[in-house]
Design a protein around this motif. Structure first.
Motif, mmCIF file in Angstrom:
data_model
loop_
_atom_site.group_PDB
_atom_site.id
_atom_site.type_symbol
_atom_site.label_atom_id
_atom_site.label_comp_id
_atom_site.label_asym_id
_atom_site.label_seq_id
_atom_site.Cartn_x
_atom_site.Cartn_y
_atom_site.Cartn_z
ATOM 1 N N ARG A 98 0.835 -1.209 0.000
ATOM 2 C CA ARG A 98 0.000 0.000 0.000
ATOM 3 C C ARG A 98 0.867 1.256 0.000
ATOM 4 N N ARG A 107 2.626 1.598 -3.452
ATOM 5 C CA ARG A 107 1.688 2.013 -4.500
ATOM 6 C C ARG A 107 1.341 3.487 -4.382
ATOM 7 N N ARG A 108 1.200 3.972 -3.176
ATOM 8 C CA ARG A 108 0.940 5.410 -2.977
ATOM 9 C C ARG A 108 2.133 6.254 -3.398
ATOM 10 N N ASP A 133 4.775 -0.090 -8.211
ATOM 11 C CA ASP A 133 3.928 -1.283 -8.229
ATOM 12 C C ASP A 133 4.791 -2.497 -7.853
#
Length: 74
Positions: free
Chosen positions: A25, A28-29, A33
């Motif tokens: 998480r 990704r932020r 990826d």
């Protein structure tokens, strides 16, 4: 700036899954990826293993982050 392809490896318990999800998480932020690998304890054993690391590298991983991998007691 060089961009790494990040992979993460954990163990197959709640702590490992939570650690991997939290890291994924965050990454990704940050626009990354990640490739996540949680080994099958029956077939791959407990924690990171050479075959899994080679497979991650084959998928393009250039940086491996291990989370909650535990220890092996003698």
């Amino acid at each position: 700036m060089r961009r790494e392809t990040v992979a993460s490896s954990a163990i197959t318990n709640v702590d490992g899954a939570t650690s991997s999800a939290t890291l994924a998480r965050f990454l990704r932020r940050a626009g990354i990826d990640p490739i996540i690998h949680i080994p099958d304890r029956l077939f791959e054993g407990y924690g990171p293993n050479v075959d899994a690391i080679r497979a991650l590298a084959g998928r393009g991983a250039t940086l491996l982050v291990t989370v909650d991998c535990g220890t092996v007691k003698p």
